[in-house]
Design a protein around this motif. Structure first.
Motif: not given
Length: 217
Positions: A7, A30, A34, A37, A195-201
């Motif tokens: 991350g 998000n 995510q 998905q 987690l951030n506003q654009d991605h997830l790990w």
């Protein structure tokens, strides 16, 4: 360090955002997008015969027979345990479960007569003994926390959730009755993802297996 390699150095887990009171707005949106998905991707990787392998009727029968009560938890099938994310036996087994073992530690901490403690350990041990009591309320130990009971009093909550999850009249999604191939994602809880506003790990990896969709979530 291995998690930070996934991350980044400033990565924040979903549970940390929640603790800060910031798991809302674009962050929460998000997370939902995510995770939906991820489920769809895993569904696409699952063979039809694997998806249909969930024996929901067996789980329903075991719940009706109260096999998930703590004094009989060693008798439940792997299917029922997996339906609840493999969290019944590991948490509630009378001798092996996390909660009974931690309650036992809490009792030792509250007694302290047989413990040899340094001065630096005395205060942490006192508060650990307090929070590990079955009747503990979070607000008595943690500043600003609610006065709800801790999860060490959570067996009845677990049973209520499980009964609701297997109630045929409440199951509206076909996905809730099917399994998915996890691809090694062992636990998709918000404590195991950055987690951030654009991605997830997702970073908690284990043995790939077929698991019910509710159990995975």
């Amino acid at each position: 360090q291995a998690q930070k390699a996934i991350g980044g150095q400033n990565a924040v887990t979903g549970s940390q955002w929640l603790l800060r009171g910031k798991l809302n707005g674009p962050l929460l949106e998000n997370l939902i997008v995510q995770m939906v998905q991820v489920i769809r991707d895993l569904q696409a990787l699952t063979k039809p015969e694997e998806a249909e392998g969930l024996c929901l009727q067996q789980v329903q029968q075991e719940v009706e027979q109260h096999l998930v009560q703590s004094d009989r938890v060693d008798r439940i099938s792997r299917e029922t345990d997996a339906f609840y994310g493999n969290a019944i036996v590991k948490n509630f087994h009378l001798t092996k479960g996390r909660f009974p073992r931690m309650r036992s530690l809490g009792a030792q901490f509250r007694d302290c007569q047989d413990l040899i403690l340094t001065p630096e350990e005395e205060i942490p041990v006192r508060f650990l003994g307090q929070i590990l009591d079955v009747s503990a309320k979070m607000g008595l130990t943690y500043e600003g926390a609610s006065m709800e009971f801790s999860l060490f009093n959570g067996r009845e909550r677990m049973l209520k959730t499980l009964r609701t999850a297997v109630n045929s009249s409440t199951i509206q999604s076909l996905a809730a009755k099917r399994r998915i191939w996890t691809c090694g994602l062992a636990d998709a809880g918000i404590h195991n993802l950055f987690l951030n506003q654009d991605h997830l790990w997702l970073f908690d990896l284990g043995k790939p297996q077929l698991e019910s969709t509710p159990g995975f979530l």
